[in-house]
Design an enzyme around this catalytic site. Structure first.
Site, PDB file in Angstrom:
ATOM      1  N   HIS A  74       0.722  -1.055   0.055  1.00  0.00           N
ATOM      2  CA  HIS A  74      -0.099  -0.092  -0.118  1.00  0.00           C
ATOM      3  C   HIS A  74       0.827   1.230   0.099  1.00  0.00           C
ATOM      4  O   HIS A  74       0.745   2.077  -0.859  1.00  0.00           O
ATOM      5  CB  HIS A  74      -0.774   0.065   1.394  1.00  0.00           C
ATOM      6  CG  HIS A  74      -1.812  -1.117   1.471  1.00  0.00           C
ATOM      7  ND1 HIS A  74      -2.776  -1.429   0.794  1.00  0.00           N
ATOM      8  CD2 HIS A  74      -1.605  -2.039   2.469  1.00  0.00           C
ATOM      9  CE1 HIS A  74      -3.484  -2.540   1.027  1.00  0.00           C
ATOM     10  NE2 HIS A  74      -2.537  -3.036   2.214  1.00  0.00           N
TER      11      HIS A  74
HETATM   12  C1  BDR Z   1      -2.579   0.645   5.492  1.00  0.00           C
HETATM   13  O1  BDR Z   1      -3.108   0.265   6.853  1.00  0.00           O
HETATM   14  C2  BDR Z   1      -1.745  -0.088   7.369  1.00  0.00           C
HETATM   15  O2  BDR Z   1      -1.741  -1.589   8.093  1.00  0.00           O
HETATM   16  C3  BDR Z   1      -0.638  -0.250   6.125  1.00  0.00           C
HETATM   17  O3  BDR Z   1       0.589   0.230   6.664  1.00  0.00           O
HETATM   18  C4  BDR Z   1      -1.284   0.994   5.245  1.00  0.00           C
HETATM   19  O4  BDR Z   1      -0.949   2.109   5.521  1.00  0.00           O
HETATM   20  C5  BDR Z   1      -3.793  -0.372   4.545  1.00  0.00           C
HETATM   21  O5  BDR Z   1      -5.088  -0.181   4.988  1.00  0.00           O
END
Ligand code: BDR
Ligand code: CA
Length: 313
Positions: free
Chosen positions: A242
């Protein structure tokens, strides 16, 4: 090309870790002024320690790290050890940090940085809950004009990941997310609909492993760990990267396409709290406040990511 001045606000987290390493690897293009930490994937003591572990891994112990908010604005903190492991960086195999965060609070650093940025606006890169950014904007709204733009990971045009409605970062601090979206600062938004295209498949991770460096070992260890549910649940193997999409966008905007939309965050509902309300079709006729990314050239992004990480030892 002039270097872009950035601050990364983060809750590492393995995908945050890869984003930070990518920014450090591309210091010729990105002038990382500092890292601010926030509670999210794990509590802020751990996200701060992890930011320090990462800059030390990359040989950049000189880079200032500032500890930020330990809880969301209004809600109780929800963390994500179920995915990140007890320390937030499971699989990285990194030692505890040798250094310490700076004395100033993350919000104070953000405000100082913006005050000093008269001639050279700063790009903010939030990779976790938006608590620190919202606090800074609430404390000195006029400084919003010194922010060139905010490129953030949060929200989802489609389904959520932590509830059926909401993505983790917006769910953890929906009020902060709403403050940021209403700030008037130009925003580029990477929601799950985009970041789920950035899958660190075994073949892609293998290309990074082949570098044989300390950074490659840490990244490979983090990305090879099993994903709860795995292929049976998600139909594809590997972890979605992400947060690295945010940094990749600053480096290689041509790999991404999106649409200007009005975006709000649900702060009142119970089952739907944290839901990003993306008016993709413009049906509400409200002015756009975010550029919502929709498509990624993921093959090329991973090719370039591997090349970049090879620059670190
Ligand atoms: C987001 O949530 C976190 O767990 C990850 O680092 C990312 O920023 C994804 O939903
Ligand atoms: Ca994150």
């Amino acid at each position: 090309m002039a270097r872009t001045s950035i601050v990364i606000d983060t809750d590492p987290g393995q995908d945050d870790a890869v984003a930070i390493l990518l920014a450090l690897a591309e210091r010729g293009h990105l002038d990382l002024l500092g890292i601010t930490t926030v509670a999210g994937n794990v509590p802020v003591e751990l996200t701060t320690a992890n930011a320090l572990r990462l800059v030390e891994l990359a040989g950049r112990a000189d880079l200032p790290v500032f500890r930020g908010a330990s809880r969301p604005l209004l809600r109780k903190l929800k963390t994500a050890e179920f995915i990140c492991g007890p320390d937030g960086l499971q699989g990285a195999g990194l030692p505890p940090p040798r250094g310490a965060p700076r004395d100033a609070h993350a919000v104070a650093f953000l405000l100082d940085t913006l005050r000093n940025a008269a001639g050279k606006p700063v790009t903010l890169c939030p990779l976790g809950p938006l608590t620190n950014i919202a606090l800074a904007l609430a404390q000195e709204p006029a400084l919003a004009a010194r922010i060139e733009r905010i490129v953030l990971m949060g929200g989802a045009r489609d389904l959520g990941n932590v509830t059926p409605a909401a993505e983790f970062n917006f769910f953890v601090d929906p009020h902060a997310a709403q403050i940021v979206l209403q700030s008037g600062v130009p925003i580029v938004m990477f929601g799950l609909n985009a970041t789920h295209q950035a899958m660190a498949t075994p073949e892609r991770v293998g290309r990074i492993a082949a570098h044989g460096t300390a950074v490659a070992r840490a990244v490979t260890g983090m990305l090879e760990r099993p994903r709860p549910g795995g292929k049976a649940k998600f139909g594809v193997e590997g972890h979605p990267l992400h947060d690295p999409c945010v940094i990749a966008y600053l480096l290689w905007p041509e790999l991404f396409t999106g649409r200007d939309c009005h975006v709000a965050v649900e702060t009142a509902g119970e089952a739907s709290i944290g839901r990003s309300l993306i008016d993709w079709w413009g049906s509400q006729r409200q002015p756009a406040n975010a550029h919502v990314i929709d498509r990624i050239d993921d093959a090329e992004m991973f090719r370039r990511l591997a090349q970049s990480l090879a620059k670190l030892g």
